[in-house]
Write a protein that holds these residues in place. Structure first.
Motif, PDB file in Angstrom:
ATOM      1  N   MET A   1       0.767  -1.117  -0.102  1.00  0.00           N
ATOM      2  CA  MET A   1       0.131  -0.228  -0.002  1.00  0.00           C
ATOM      3  C   MET A   1       1.072   1.196   0.215  1.00  0.00           C
ATOM      4  O   MET A   1       2.026   1.240   0.666  1.00  0.00           O
ATOM      5  N   ALA A   2       0.879   2.278  -0.861  1.00  0.00           N
ATOM      6  CA  ALA A   2       1.522   3.462  -1.249  1.00  0.00           C
ATOM      7  C   ALA A   2       0.544   4.650  -1.152  1.00  0.00           C
ATOM      8  O   ALA A   2      -0.572   4.588  -1.727  1.00  0.00           O
ATOM      9  N   TRP A   3       1.255   5.764  -0.530  1.00  0.00           N
ATOM     10  CA  TRP A   3       0.408   6.861  -0.592  1.00  0.00           C
ATOM     11  C   TRP A   3       1.450   8.170  -0.323  1.00  0.00           C
ATOM     12  O   TRP A   3       2.586   7.774   0.039  1.00  0.00           O
ATOM     13  N   HIS A   4       1.087   9.422  -0.655  1.00  0.00           N
ATOM     14  CA  HIS A   4       1.969  10.375  -0.370  1.00  0.00           C
ATOM     15  C   HIS A   4       1.935  10.782   1.042  1.00  0.00           C
ATOM     16  O   HIS A   4       1.039  10.714   1.586  1.00  0.00           O
ATOM     17  N   GLN A   5       3.406  11.173   1.424  1.00  0.00           N
ATOM     18  CA  GLN A   5       3.449  11.554   2.913  1.00  0.00           C
ATOM     19  C   GLN A   5       2.669  12.806   3.275  1.00  0.00           C
ATOM     20  O   GLN A   5       2.481  12.773   4.671  1.00  0.00           O
ATOM     21  N   ARG A   6       1.856  13.525   2.320  1.00  0.00           N
ATOM     22  CA  ARG A   6       1.345  14.373   2.848  1.00  0.00           C
ATOM     23  C   ARG A   6      -0.101  14.160   3.551  1.00  0.00           C
ATOM     24  O   ARG A   6      -0.471  14.756   4.236  1.00  0.00           O
ATOM     25  N   TYR A   7      -0.372  12.808   3.227  1.00  0.00           N
ATOM     26  CA  TYR A   7      -1.654  12.102   3.921  1.00  0.00           C
ATOM     27  C   TYR A   7      -1.033  11.408   5.309  1.00  0.00           C
ATOM     28  O   TYR A   7      -2.143  10.691   5.842  1.00  0.00           O
ATOM     29  N   ASP A   8      -0.018  11.294   5.924  1.00  0.00           N
ATOM     30  CA  ASP A   8       0.417  10.672   6.763  1.00  0.00           C
ATOM     31  C   ASP A   8      -0.370  11.179   8.111  1.00  0.00           C
ATOM     32  O   ASP A   8      -0.878  10.176   8.906  1.00  0.00           O
ATOM     33  N   GLY A   9      -0.572  12.301   8.357  1.00  0.00           N
ATOM     34  CA  GLY A   9      -1.618  12.706   9.388  1.00  0.00           C
ATOM     35  C   GLY A   9      -2.922  12.932   8.942  1.00  0.00           C
ATOM     36  O   GLY A   9      -3.661  13.455   9.906  1.00  0.00           O
ATOM     37  N   ASP A  10      -3.335  12.653   7.961  1.00  0.00           N
ATOM     38  CA  ASP A  10      -4.767  12.778   7.439  1.00  0.00           C
ATOM     39  C   ASP A  10      -5.690  11.691   7.994  1.00  0.00           C
ATOM     40  O   ASP A  10      -5.360  10.528   7.699  1.00  0.00           O
ATOM     41  N   HIS A  11      -6.448  12.181   9.053  1.00  0.00           N
ATOM     42  CA  HIS A  11      -7.449  11.155   9.729  1.00  0.00           C
ATOM     43  C   HIS A  11      -8.137  10.310   8.709  1.00  0.00           C
ATOM     44  O   HIS A  11      -8.486   9.068   9.086  1.00  0.00           O
ATOM     45  N   ALA A  12      -9.066  11.068   7.793  1.00  0.00           N
ATOM     46  CA  ALA A  12      -9.707  10.370   6.941  1.00  0.00           C
ATOM     47  C   ALA A  12      -9.189   9.383   5.816  1.00  0.00           C
ATOM     48  O   ALA A  12      -9.587   8.331   5.670  1.00  0.00           O
ATOM     49  N   HIS A  13      -7.929   9.838   5.506  1.00  0.00           N
ATOM     50  CA  HIS A  13      -7.304   8.941   4.566  1.00  0.00           C
ATOM     51  C   HIS A  13      -6.583   7.799   5.544  1.00  0.00           C
ATOM     52  O   HIS A  13      -6.543   6.711   4.981  1.00  0.00           O
ATOM     53  N   ALA A  14      -6.368   7.919   6.672  1.00  0.00           N
ATOM     54  CA  ALA A  14      -5.596   6.979   7.504  1.00  0.00           C
ATOM     55  C   ALA A  14      -6.891   5.847   7.862  1.00  0.00           C
ATOM     56  O   ALA A  14      -6.496   4.816   7.702  1.00  0.00           O
TER      57      ALA A  14
END
Length: 346
Positions: free
Chosen positions: A311-324
């Protein structure tokens, strides 16, 4: 701690709501005339002074403001002197044993306090979200077998818990792209490890590679001899007729006859259903289609390691609760499918 220079912070936090940012920028503009010196061109000022000004106006004294901001009295006195210079106003004047705000300070006191509170709320860590109120669309690029295996389960979780979320499912690109970096895709799931430093990734599970044939295939016992003697399909989004199985066979002095390459596991399994072709696919992820088409799964007669599910995502979403939250749903579905093949049903 003195209030951070939040104007720069706003520029670096792309996840903030546009409306909230616009409001804050408008408030800052209201104070531009207050904090810009006559020889300045633009907003080149230390907006830490806003928090100092707020504390001074709330406490009514240098001593109280210093205690509130955990500063020394000399440091707060210097801050007051700077505020007086940029505002061209005394702000607080001594009256006996107390300090009295000037008319201008009284006029801006509520506005200063509201601005500081708003900026602190923006810069504070994001709190837990209310899934029932989220209105958001996620764009997902997943291997087709993964989409088939867990897509319905993830969508069911969204429908139950976060009905305002929408999913856009895209096919994997035939070339390596920067879709995650540029925000065109929010979450990728496949077998490849990203080579970009700003892409966060995690290996969620592993899946065994198996050979799939139609049930009445003429090969009754799949050995290395019978395997290399058959005709084969490869699954390749780039149309490659050669993969790591061919490399492994070559190490054993063997060769197989690959007659076609198809872009997805689903299409390959449909080919297999109507021919004597063999195809190698990840077992757990492909099981829903294998069962629907009533195909036969056989062990691969080669020693090949399981494929990772990454699973991969951009680090801008590391702290995004909805994305998490979405990542948790996808990871849970992947783990369950790989550990328990019967869990494909919802």
């Amino acid at each position: 701690m003195v209030f951070p220079a939040f104007v720069r912070g706003i520029g670096s936090r792309g996840s903030f709501g546009a409306a909230l940012t616009s409001t804050l920028e408008a408030e800052v503009a209201n104070f531009k005339c207050m904090f810009v010196r006559s020889n300045m061109t633009g907003m080149h000022v230390d907006l830490n002074l806003l928090k100092a000004l707020d504390a001074l106006l709330e406490e009514g004294s240098v001593v109280g403001a210093a205690d509130r901001l955990h500063l020394t009295q000399p440091a707060m006195s210097r801050a007051l002197a700077r505020i007086r210079r940029v505002m061209n106003d005394q702000v607080l004047v001594r009256s006996g044993h107390t300090m009295t705000p000037t008319p201008r300070a009284v006029a801006v006191r509520e506005q200063v306090h509201a601005l500081v509170q708003q900026a602190q709320a923006i810069l504070a860590p994001e709190h837990e979200i209310d899934l029932t109120t989220i209105e958001r669309t996620f764009t997902l690029s997943w291997h087709d077998a993964i989409t088939t295996a867990i897509g319905p389960r993830v969508l069911a979780a969204i429908t139950r818990q976060a009905p305002g979320i929408r999913m856009r499912m895209l096919a994997e690109s035939s070339t390596d792209t920067s879709d995650l970096r540029h925000g065109r895709v929010d979450l990728e799931i496949g077998a490849a490890i990203p080579d970009q430093s700003d892409i966060t990734h995690t290996t969620v599970a592993h899946d065994r590679l198996v050979v799939v044939t139609r049930r009445d295939h003429p090969i009754t016992e799949l050995t290395l001899e019978s395997y290399t003697g058959a005709q084969h399909l490869t699954v390749s989004r780039r149309g490659g007729l050669h993969d790591r199985i061919d490399d492994l066979l070559s190490e054993h002095g063997r060769h197989r006859d690959v007659v076609a390459a198809v872009p997805t596991s689903t299409s390959a399994l449909h080919f297999v259903r109507h021919s004597d072709l063999l195809v190698v696919v990840p077992e757990s992820m492909s099981r829903p289609i294998i069962e629907d088409l009533d195909l036969l799964v056989r062990p691969l007669p080669l020693d090949l390691a399981p494929v990772p599910v990454i699973m991969a995502w951009h680090q801008r979403y590391d702290g995004d609760h909805a994305h998490a939250w979405l990542r948790v749903q996808a990871a849970a579905a992947l783990e369950q499918v790989c550990l328990d093949p019967s869990s494909h049903s919802l």
